[in-house]
Design an enzyme around this catalytic site. Structure first.
Site, PDB file in Angstrom:
ATOM      1  N   ASP A   1      48.344 -22.066   4.240  1.00 10.68           N
ATOM      2  CA  ASP A   1      49.736 -22.287   4.637  1.00 10.68           C
ATOM      3  C   ASP A   1      49.809 -22.746   6.089  1.00 10.68           C
ATOM      4  OD1 ASP A   1      50.966 -21.855   2.261  1.00 10.68           O
ATOM      5  OD2 ASP A   1      51.465 -19.756   2.632  1.00 10.68           O
TER       6      ASP A   1
ATOM      7  N   LYS B   1      52.111 -27.502  -8.909  1.00  7.91           N
ATOM      8  CA  LYS B   1      51.476 -26.603  -7.944  1.00  7.91           C
ATOM      9  C   LYS B   1      51.541 -25.200  -8.545  1.00  7.91           C
ATOM     10  CE  LYS B   1      52.131 -25.031  -3.124  1.00  7.91           C
ATOM     11  NZ  LYS B   1      52.979 -25.285  -1.931  1.00  7.91           N
ATOM     12  N   TRP B   2      50.387 -24.633  -8.845  1.00  8.58           N
ATOM     13  CA  TRP B   2      50.284 -23.301  -9.478  1.00  8.58           C
ATOM     14  C   TRP B   2      49.958 -22.307  -8.373  1.00  8.58           C
ATOM     15  CZ3 TRP B   2      48.819 -22.063 -15.042  1.00  8.58           C
ATOM     16  CH2 TRP B   2      48.496 -20.733 -15.203  1.00  8.58           C
ATOM     17  N   ASP B   3      50.951 -21.510  -8.004  1.00 12.04           N
ATOM     18  CA  ASP B   3      50.806 -20.598  -6.872  1.00 12.04           C
ATOM     19  C   ASP B   3      50.507 -19.180  -7.355  1.00 12.04           C
ATOM     20  OD1 ASP B   3      50.845 -19.768  -4.230  1.00 12.04           O
ATOM     21  OD2 ASP B   3      52.793 -20.644  -3.772  1.00 12.04           O
TER      22      ASP B   3
ATOM     23  N   TRP C   1      45.449 -14.549   5.618  1.00  4.20           N
ATOM     24  CA  TRP C   1      46.482 -15.551   5.365  1.00  4.20           C
ATOM     25  C   TRP C   1      46.633 -16.444   6.610  1.00  4.20           C
ATOM     26  CZ3 TRP C   1      51.312 -16.135   7.842  1.00  4.20           C
ATOM     27  CH2 TRP C   1      52.109 -17.147   7.296  1.00  4.20           C
TER      28      TRP C   1
ATOM     29  N   ASP D   1      59.165 -27.580  -4.364  1.00  3.73           N
ATOM     30  CA  ASP D   1      58.473 -26.290  -4.233  1.00  3.73           C
ATOM     31  C   ASP D   1      59.364 -25.150  -4.708  1.00  3.73           C
ATOM     32  OD1 ASP D   1      56.840 -24.046  -2.669  1.00  3.73           O
ATOM     33  OD2 ASP D   1      55.639 -25.885  -2.538  1.00  3.73           O
ATOM     34  N   ASP D   2      59.039 -23.962  -4.289  1.00  4.92           N
ATOM     35  CA  ASP D   2      59.688 -22.722  -4.708  1.00  4.92           C
ATOM     36  C   ASP D   2      61.212 -22.778  -4.551  1.00  4.92           C
ATOM     37  OD1 ASP D   2      60.159 -20.100  -5.304  1.00  4.92           O
ATOM     38  OD2 ASP D   2      58.947 -19.264  -3.675  1.00  4.92           O
TER      39      ASP D   2
ATOM     40  N   ASP E   1       0.838  -1.201   0.000  1.00  2.00           N
ATOM     41  CA  ASP E   1       0.000   0.000   0.000  1.00  2.00           C
ATOM     42  C   ASP E   1       0.875   1.254   0.000  1.00  2.00           C
ATOM     43  OD1 ASP E   1       0.958  -0.361   2.479  1.00  2.00           O
ATOM     44  OD2 ASP E   1      -0.984  -0.661   3.462  1.00  2.00           O
TER      45      ASP E   1
ATOM     46  N   ASN F   1      50.976 -15.495  -5.244  1.00  2.00           N
ATOM     47  CA  ASN F   1      51.253 -15.019  -3.891  1.00  2.00           C
ATOM     48  C   ASN F   1      51.045 -13.539  -3.622  1.00  2.00           C
ATOM     49  OD1 ASN F   1      51.884 -17.285  -2.272  1.00  2.00           O
ATOM     50  ND2 ASN F   1      53.718 -17.587  -3.498  1.00  2.00           N
TER      51      ASN F   1
ATOM     52  N   ARG G   1      55.469  -9.162  -1.155  1.00  3.79           N
ATOM     53  CA  ARG G   1      56.445 -10.258  -1.143  1.00  3.79           C
ATOM     54  C   ARG G   1      57.510 -10.030  -2.241  1.00  3.79           C
ATOM     55  NH1 ARG G   1      56.479 -16.729  -1.983  1.00  3.79           N
ATOM     56  NH2 ARG G   1      57.329 -17.286   0.018  1.00  3.79           N
TER      57      ARG G   1
HETATM   58  C1  GLA Z   1      53.090 -19.864  -0.845  1.00  6.70           C
HETATM   59  C2  GLA Z   1      52.484 -21.250  -0.760  1.00  6.70           C
HETATM   60  C3  GLA Z   1      53.428 -22.162  -0.026  1.00  6.70           C
HETATM   61  C4  GLA Z   1      54.770 -22.191  -0.714  1.00  6.70           C
HETATM   62  C5  GLA Z   1      55.314 -20.802  -0.847  1.00  6.70           C
HETATM   63  C6  GLA Z   1      56.563 -20.778  -1.711  1.00  6.70           C
HETATM   64  O1  GLA Z   1      53.122 -19.262   0.396  1.00  6.70           O
HETATM   65  O2  GLA Z   1      51.240 -21.219  -0.162  1.00  6.70           O
HETATM   66  O3  GLA Z   1      52.889 -23.447   0.071  1.00  6.70           O
HETATM   67  O4  GLA Z   1      54.618 -22.785  -1.978  1.00  6.70           O
HETATM   68  O5  GLA Z   1      54.376 -19.914  -1.439  1.00  6.70           O
HETATM   69  O6  GLA Z   1      57.072 -19.525  -1.889  1.00  6.70           O
END
Ligand code: GLA
Length: 729
Positions: A548, A476-478, A199, A366-367, A53, A480, A443
């Site tokens: 992480d 593993k394709w990151d 994070w 890893d990295d 209304d 950051n 970073r």
């Molecule tokens: C990120 C990923 C980690 C690792 C680091 C490497 O923080 O989450 O698992 O791979 O990068 O730099």
């Protein structure tokens, strides 16, 4: 089930498994929403469309009489035409005007589900899985065609929505916003559940009562983000895990998004979700089309738990693709927390040798294996093996690891560039940047402009060379960091605001290429832990690194929240060191194993430094993982505990689809003295069946276990775990 159009009443009725969704085409060809909820038989719900209304609102006239867009339950909201609530569609014409109004023109209904060009989306495995409705609408003034696309799944309480726009005019139109779904609920009496975090503390559950005004979750970061997930549930105030109504909305997109609920002046709620309109503008030339991402809508009349199980079934069967979709994933060991950047061939082979002895099946490097990367300040973009570390080259390393009986996986961060890299020195303009402004690093890195084909071709070329050079079976394709100073020097000024979405289209294009060229590779995506854990990524990677933070106790909340939407089979979960590197907490090896077993399962610690006791624990964990993985991966998941509400314990269980078997996991978080054995009630069992507790030999009725419950033996100390395996007898 399926989609019907009642021609005489001009009502569309969409029925998914046990869900109905109805809307009406008015005489004026506007679309008014009527009902979304539990299945109803009737089609004619016209009586639900009432006039308020209200007197002092702009009115339009049609068969309903004078009524206002601002009060009407609109099927898809547009801006500038007497609806003051949140619009889904806003455009700008050549004169700079932004009024927009859509009217029904025609529709088609067909079996199956269309793809969305360049974007991830759920799919039908066979046409009979789904039916699709496309409603063709038009803004006559602009000659803008708006197609509202709905798909119903016959076996699931799922309806998906997306939108396609076509500029049928001779002039350019700018899309200022295009969201994918709009639901006008007839009540404000609902709670909103969202997933928030940061994070190392991703996807914590928060719930609050809907209020008048707008409440939203969003990202303007270029990634779906750690802080808010592209998911919302609107639930009845009484909803718990097991009872009450829940509407879940999940966006299949990994970039900036918006999900917004608006409590209106008439005690109703508008909900919209889609691409974030912030800083968005898409130039639509004459004849051009634009496709918006898909929103998955799940309805449950049995609480939040059933909503989650529906999402899990949908995503396991109709979103995830590839070789690893339906199979057990290899148990991996990742060297990140074992070595960080400090490793070489010898160290990796030592880890692989010890891992092989323990029953681990894949080593992930890893990295730090490429360019001149000995810390996080250099080298991103230079995807060339650093032979000072990887002595003898990558092929040799992979062969040695394979000889030990392990598969080999590798880490990339394809979307990034370090200012201290050969790539940056050669192409300082390849990163996202605004000419003349400071380039903010995070970073110590910048973001590559993934909207550019030349940039993608270069990075992909390097990746392809590496992946073709050795027997690599996992990537593993990151990703950051998030995006700042959004801009490039390629797009004209009137298209710069397209970059956020073009970036995501570029990422998806590269992911599609990778999964097509290397179908045997298991892809795990990651973004500083779980900063891009969304349904968009699941279309390409059957698993995502959840966080992480791999501390077993922190993971209870993270995994609980993640499981609201995403199947546990997609959650990367590893047993890592104690004290945990991030929170410093000490937890028993066994508990770490039980918590990681909920996810994809693996290890992330230096196995060459473990005690014999810990090594024996690993051997036992692997036996347990192998024994239960089929059930964990394919079963129905029930949350029993709530780590946000109770610091004493957490618990969850898996029930086989045929209810023949169940696994209950119980974590005693903080020991409370002077209590009896904890009695917990189980869920999802066959009430008429009898189940044997494998450890004690006790036999219980399914109804007893669900109503009277089962006793958890007394556990001594904090952070203890216990599992119960039940088999139907
Ligand atoms: C990120 C990923 C980690 C690792 C680091 C490497 O923080 O989450 O698992 O791979 O990068 O730099």
């Amino acid at each position: 089930m399926g989609i019907k159009f009642d021609e005489s009443k001009r009502i569309f009725k969409l029925d998914a498994k046990d869900t109905s969704y109805l809307f009406h085409v008015t005489d004026s060809n506007h679309l008014l929403h009527m009902y979304y909820g539990k299945y109803v038989e009737d089609t004619d719900l016209y009586y639900l469309l009432r006039l308020g209304d209200e007197k002092f609102v702009p009115a339009v006239h049609d068969a309903m009489g004078p009524h206002s867009f601002d009060c009407a339950p609109l099927e898809y909201s547009t801006s500038g035409v007497a609806d003051f609530r949140e619009p889904c569609l806003q455009v700008m014409d050549k004169k700079g005007m932004s009024a927009c109004e859509i009217q029904y023109v025609s529709h088609k209904i067909y079996d199956g589900k269309p793809k969305i060009t360049g974007l991830p989306a759920t799919f039908a495995n066979k046409d009979s899985d789904c039916q699709t409705l496309e409603i063709n609408c038009i803004d006559k003034h602009l000659n803008l065609e708006v197609v509202l696309i709905y798909t119903v799944f016959n076996e699931l309480d799922v309806i998906t929505r997306s939108v396609r726009l076509k500029n049928a005019s001779d002039d350019t139109i700018h899309i200022r916003r295009v969201l994918s779904t709009c639901i006008d609920f007839d009540t404000i009496d609902m709670d909103m559940i969202t997933l928030q975090g940061t994070w190392a503390r991703e996807r914590h559950v928060q719930r609050g009562k809907l209020r008048h005004g707008k409440q939203s979750v969003d990202s303007i970061r270029g990634a779906s983000s750690h802080s808010l997930n592209p998911f919302v549930a609107l639930v009845s105030p009484d909803a718990t895990e097991d009872v009450g109504e829940a509407y879940g909305f999940s966006l299949i997109y990994s970039g900036s998004f918006l999900a917004l609920a608006e409590g209106t002046q008439y005690e109703k709620t508008r909900f919209v979700m889609g691409l974030n309109p912030y800083d968005f503008d898409w130039k639509l030339d004459p004849g051009a089309e634009f496709e918006a991402p898909e929103v998955v809508m799940v309805y449950s009349d049995e609480g939040i738990g059933k909503m989650s199980r529906t999402f899990h079934d949908l995503y396991r069967n109709h979103l995830i693709r590839g070789k690893y979709k339906d199979v057990r994933r290899p148990i991996l060991i990742n060297n990140w927390e074992a070595t960080y950047f400090n490793f070489d061939t010898d160290k990796l082979i030592d880890i692989a040798r010890e891992s092989a002895d323990l029953g681990i099946e894949m080593l992930v490097m890893d990295d730090g294996w490429f360019g001149k990367r000995d810390d996080d300040t250099t080298g991103l973009g230079d995807w060339v093996v650093n032979e000072n570390k990887i002595k003898g080259g990558l092929k040799n390393l992979v062969e040695e690891v394979n000889k030990l009986g392990l598969k080999f996986g590798i880490w990339f961060e394809p979307e990034m560039i370090s200012p201290d890299s050969d790539l940056y020195r050669a192409h300082p303009d390849w990163c996202i940047h605004v000419d003349g402004r400071k380039r903010t690093t995070a970073r110590s890195q910048l973001v590559l402009d993934m909207s550019r084909q030349d940039v993608r071709d270069h990075v992909y070329g390097q990746m392809k060379e590496i992946l073709s050079s050795a027997n690599i079976e996992y990537v593993k394709w990151d990703m950051n960091r998030q995006i700042t100073e959004m801009g490039n020097e390629i797009l004209p000024a009137d298209q710069q605001r397209e970059l956020w979405h073009r970036y995501m289209l570029g990422v998806y294009d590269m992911l599609e290429k990778l999964t097509t060229d290397f179908p045997h590779i298991l892809l795990e995506t990651c973004a500083g832990g779980g900063g891009r854990f969304d349904a968009g990524m699941l279309y390409y990677s059957p698993q995502i690194w959840t966080s992480d933070d791999s501390d077993a106790i922190e993971r209870l909340k993270i995994q609980h929240g993640t499981s609201l939407v995403y199947p546990v089979s997609t959650m990367g979960a590893h047993v890592s060191d104690s004290p945990n590197h991030i929170v410093g907490r000490k937890t028993p090896f066994k508990t770490r194993g039980h918590v990681a077993m909920v996810g994809t399962f693996g290890y992330e610690l230096d196995v060459t430094k473990l005690s014999e006791d810990d090594k024996n624990d690993i051997r036992e964990q692997i036996i347990e993982f192998n024994k239960y993985n089929e059930l964990v991966r394919t079963g129905d998941y029930y949350r029993i505990g709530d780590p946000f509400a109770n610091s004493r314990f957490d618990s969850w269980m898996f029930v086989a689809k045929d209810k023949s078997e169940a696994l209950v996991e119980y974590i005693q978080v903080l020991k409370v003295p002077s209590l009896f054995e904890h009695r917990i009630r189980l869920k999802g069992l066959d009430p008429k069946a009898r189940y044997k507790d494998e450890e004690t030999g006790n036999i219980y009725g399914g109804d007893t276990l669900m109503n009277a419950g089962i006793l958890i033996p007394k556990l001594h100390g904090d952070f203890q775990s216990h599992i119960i395996h039940l088999m139907k007898v």
